[in-house]
Scaffold this motif. Structure first.
Motif, PDB file in Angstrom:
ATOM      1  N   UNK A 199     -12.024  11.532  -4.394  1.00 29.76           N
ATOM      2  CA  UNK A 199     -12.242  11.545  -2.865  1.00 29.76           C
ATOM      3  C   UNK A 199     -12.287  13.033  -2.518  1.00 29.76           C
ATOM      4  N   UNK A 200     -11.576  14.067  -2.761  1.00 25.35           N
ATOM      5  CA  UNK A 200     -11.838  15.382  -2.625  1.00 25.35           C
ATOM      6  C   UNK A 200     -13.164  16.140  -2.827  1.00 25.35           C
ATOM      7  N   UNK A 201     -13.783  15.533  -3.763  1.00 26.19           N
ATOM      8  CA  UNK A 201     -15.309  16.124  -4.231  1.00 26.19           C
ATOM      9  C   UNK A 201     -16.093  15.718  -2.713  1.00 26.19           C
ATOM     10  N   UNK A 202     -16.042  14.436  -2.377  1.00 28.63           N
ATOM     11  CA  UNK A 202     -16.825  13.980  -1.266  1.00 28.63           C
ATOM     12  C   UNK A 202     -16.317  14.216   0.036  1.00 28.63           C
ATOM     13  N   UNK A 203     -14.919  14.168   0.075  1.00 27.64           N
ATOM     14  CA  UNK A 203     -14.484  14.389   1.707  1.00 27.64           C
ATOM     15  C   UNK A 203     -13.438  15.606   1.368  1.00 27.64           C
ATOM     16  N   UNK A 204     -13.680  16.806   1.498  1.00 30.45           N
ATOM     17  CA  UNK A 204     -12.931  17.882   1.332  1.00 30.45           C
ATOM     18  C   UNK A 204     -12.060  18.339   2.182  1.00 30.45           C
ATOM     19  N   UNK A 205     -12.379  17.645   3.471  1.00 30.19           N
ATOM     20  CA  UNK A 205     -11.774  17.817   4.729  1.00 30.19           C
ATOM     21  C   UNK A 205     -10.178  16.976   4.587  1.00 30.19           C
ATOM     22  N   UNK A 206     -10.220  16.260   3.620  1.00 27.71           N
ATOM     23  CA  UNK A 206      -8.910  15.519   3.610  1.00 27.71           C
ATOM     24  C   UNK A 206      -7.857  16.434   2.507  1.00 27.71           C
ATOM     25  N   UNK A 207      -6.856  16.853   3.162  1.00 30.77           N
ATOM     26  CA  UNK A 207      -6.151  17.648   2.391  1.00 30.77           C
ATOM     27  C   UNK A 207      -5.456  17.124   1.295  1.00 30.77           C
ATOM     28  N   UNK A 208      -4.641  15.831   1.526  1.00 31.94           N
ATOM     29  CA  UNK A 208      -4.036  15.166   0.907  1.00 31.94           C
ATOM     30  C   UNK A 208      -4.455  13.639   0.925  1.00 31.94           C
ATOM     31  N   UNK A 209      -5.096  13.203  -0.202  1.00 27.96           N
ATOM     32  CA  UNK A 209      -5.594  11.720   0.067  1.00 27.96           C
ATOM     33  C   UNK A 209      -4.594  10.719  -0.390  1.00 27.96           C
ATOM     34  N   UNK A 210      -3.811  11.216  -1.297  1.00 28.22           N
ATOM     35  CA  UNK A 210      -2.824  10.053  -1.805  1.00 28.22           C
ATOM     36  C   UNK A 210      -1.417  10.484  -1.719  1.00 28.22           C
ATOM     37  N   UNK A 211      -0.628   9.413  -1.715  1.00 30.86           N
ATOM     38  CA  UNK A 211       0.953   9.909  -1.579  1.00 30.86           C
ATOM     39  C   UNK A 211       1.517   8.633  -2.460  1.00 30.86           C
ATOM     40  N   UNK A 212       2.763   9.215  -3.125  1.00 30.85           N
ATOM     41  CA  UNK A 212       3.499   8.105  -4.051  1.00 30.85           C
ATOM     42  C   UNK A 212       3.887   6.866  -3.216  1.00 30.85           C
ATOM     43  N   UNK A 213       4.002   6.058  -3.833  1.00 30.12           N
ATOM     44  CA  UNK A 213       4.524   4.458  -3.275  1.00 30.12           C
ATOM     45  C   UNK A 213       5.631   3.986  -4.393  1.00 30.12           C
ATOM     46  N   UNK A 214       6.856   3.652  -4.042  1.00 27.47           N
ATOM     47  CA  UNK A 214       7.692   3.058  -4.885  1.00 27.47           C
ATOM     48  C   UNK A 214       7.543   1.567  -5.083  1.00 27.47           C
ATOM     49  N   UNK A 215       7.145   0.906  -6.199  1.00 34.16           N
ATOM     50  CA  UNK A 215       6.908  -0.530  -6.577  1.00 34.16           C
ATOM     51  C   UNK A 215       7.897  -0.925  -7.385  1.00 34.16           C
ATOM     52  N   UNK A 216       8.162  -2.187  -7.626  1.00 32.24           N
ATOM     53  CA  UNK A 216       9.065  -2.853  -8.755  1.00 32.24           C
ATOM     54  C   UNK A 216       8.298  -2.628 -10.088  1.00 32.24           C
ATOM     55  N   UNK A 217       7.310  -2.270 -10.460  1.00 27.90           N
ATOM     56  CA  UNK A 217       6.681  -2.262 -11.668  1.00 27.90           C
ATOM     57  C   UNK A 217       6.304  -0.895 -12.022  1.00 27.90           C
ATOM     58  N   UNK A 218       6.007  -0.780 -13.534  1.00 29.58           N
ATOM     59  CA  UNK A 218       5.594   0.400 -14.125  1.00 29.58           C
ATOM     60  C   UNK A 218       4.045   0.344 -14.241  1.00 29.58           C
TER      61      UNK A 218
END
Length: 446
Positions: A70-89
């Motif tokens: 994502x950052x290679x194509x959209x460098x203006x996005x400083x933080x594209x992903x954030x963690x999410x807590x889910x019931x599985x591994x």
């Protein structure tokens, strides 16, 4: 991939080499992740970014690689992903040196609960009886490329230090960096006198320094000599896991590793939705529901207690192999992962112990007191143990702390427990340094 290492239970000291006096270790390779990452609100507004994310998830590649794409194509996005807590591994091929392992894990333990095949719960076997090695953890501050500061306890386990890597040394009269041997040197952090005090630490208060831990385990049925790990930064998950490990250790006479009973019961790792509280920015407690890693042990406690009362009948002994090798009792526990502690023989069997000169002698358990020759010592005599410790140059207080953590605080009350500890001392008579290394590894990780 970086391979972590953990000390093996009852590891013997290796011969001294140019790399120093080292304890045998078992490598860990392969990571199971506790959650997933999703697009941030800003990134989710771009249709092309959503397509990149969905394609990466479908290909089962790491979220780090998805973020990089994502950052290679959209460098203006400083933080594209954030963690999410889910019931599985999450289990991905990229996180294992053998890329067939995730498929084995999912085939054996994956479930479909309406959201596709996921890993919700899986059995684990621990390779050591020391919970500090099963669940290593620290406070750590990371820079973009490396660990900047981290916590580390003193040898006596009383002081928590703040450590950092030592600056590179420059040769006198030049700008040449001196090559170091044996890895990067570390030192106490100078600006806080090397004391780890989170309440006075600017990095901790700024949420840059956080608790970081991991579980180290094997998964039954998965063909791998390497152990696996599951990272967590939840103090609730680690605290509850410690309580269960200590409870099982108490019930099993200090044992945590291997199968838990004759039915080959194991621990299980899963997730539970629990309300946890934290202090908000206004200083008031705030409660919220989170999926927390849970260590379970679905076992028959009565069976464990019966095994202890009967002298651990699961332990089988081959006296002939012991006699030929001139070592302590050799045991075979079915499908044990990391070996086992030598234990007691049945009352009707011969007891074999090592002489001081490395030979072997056989005692009949039923007549050990009556048939003992002159100068023999009753193995349950605490005074004889302390005398032997003194001859080996080991402090009694250190050994008592070590024995309490390895066999439980009541080992000196039970005659079988005293005999077991005495056998441990006898095996190290000719190489006390090996026992000293084990003691330092255990009491230094408090």
């Amino acid at each position: 991939m970086n391979h972590g290492e953990i000390a093996l239970r009852n590891a013997q000291a290796a011969p001294v080499t140019v790399l120093g006096h080292r304890v045998k270790r078992i490598p860990t390779a392969g990571k199971i992740h506790a959650g997933i990452q999703i697009l941030t609100p800003d990134a989710a507004k771009h249709r092309d970014i959503v397509a990149i994310y969905e394609q990466g998830v479908a290909q089962n590649i790491s979220f780090q690689r998805i973020s990089h794409r994502i950052l290679e194509q959209f460098p203006q996005i400083k933080k594209p992903l954030i963690p999410k807590n889910v019931p599985w591994f999450t289990v991905r091929p990229e996180d294992f040196p053998n890329r067939d392992i995730p498929e084995q894990i999912m085939h054996l333990y994956g479930e479909d609960r309406g959201e596709g095949r996921r890993l919700y719960r899986f059995p684990v076997i621990f390779p050591t009886d020391i919970w500090q090695l099963i669940m290593p953890h620290e406070l750590a501050t990371w820079s973009a490329n490396e660990k900047r500061y981290w916590s580390e306890y003193s040898a006596d386990g009383r002081t928590r230090h703040c450590m950092m890597f030592a600056p590179a040394k420059v040769a006198a009269g030049s700008k040449r960096i001196i090559r170091t041997f044996g890895g990067r040197a570390k030192q106490l952090r100078p600006d806080n006198h090397g004391i780890c005090d989170p309440e006075c630490c600017p990095q901790f208060q700024a949420r840059q320094c956080n608790l970081s831990g991991r579980f180290v385990f094997y998964v039954p049925g998965v063909q791998s000599i390497d152990a696996f790990e599951l990272a967590t930064n939840s103090i609730y998950a680690m605290s509850r896991a410690i309580e269960r490990l200590e409870a099982v250790s108490c019930l099993r006479g200090g044992k945590i590793g291997g199968y838990l009973d004759s039915n080959r019961s194991t621990f299980y790792i899963t997730k539970m939705l629990r309300e946890v509280s934290r202090i908000g920015d206004d200083g008031r407690p705030v409660k919220a529901a989170h999926w927390i890693i849970e260590l379970q042990a679905p076992i028959d406690v009565a069976m464990l207690l019966t095994n202890q009362c009967n002298g651990e009948p699961l332990r089988l002994t081959d006296p002939s192999a012991t006699l030929l090798n001139g070592t302590g009792p050799v045991e075979f526990e079915p499908a044990s992962v990391a070996g086992d502690e030598p234990g007691e023989l049945p009352d009707s069997a011969a007891h074999i112990a090592a002489d001081d000169d490395g030979g072997a002698k056989v005692h009949n358990s039923g007549a050990s007191n009556a048939g003992a020759g002159e100068g023999s010592v009753e193995p349950t005599d605490l005074g004889a143990m302390w005398m032997l410790l003194g001859e080996m140059g080991i402090a009694r207080s250190d050994f008592e702390s070590y024995a309490a953590k390895k066999w439980g605080s009541g080992w000196h009350i039970n005659p079988r427990g005293r005999a077991r500890v005495y056998d441990e001392l006898r095996r190290h008579t000719n190489h006390p340094e090996g026992l000293k290394d084990q003691i330092e590894a255990v009491i230094g990780l408090v």
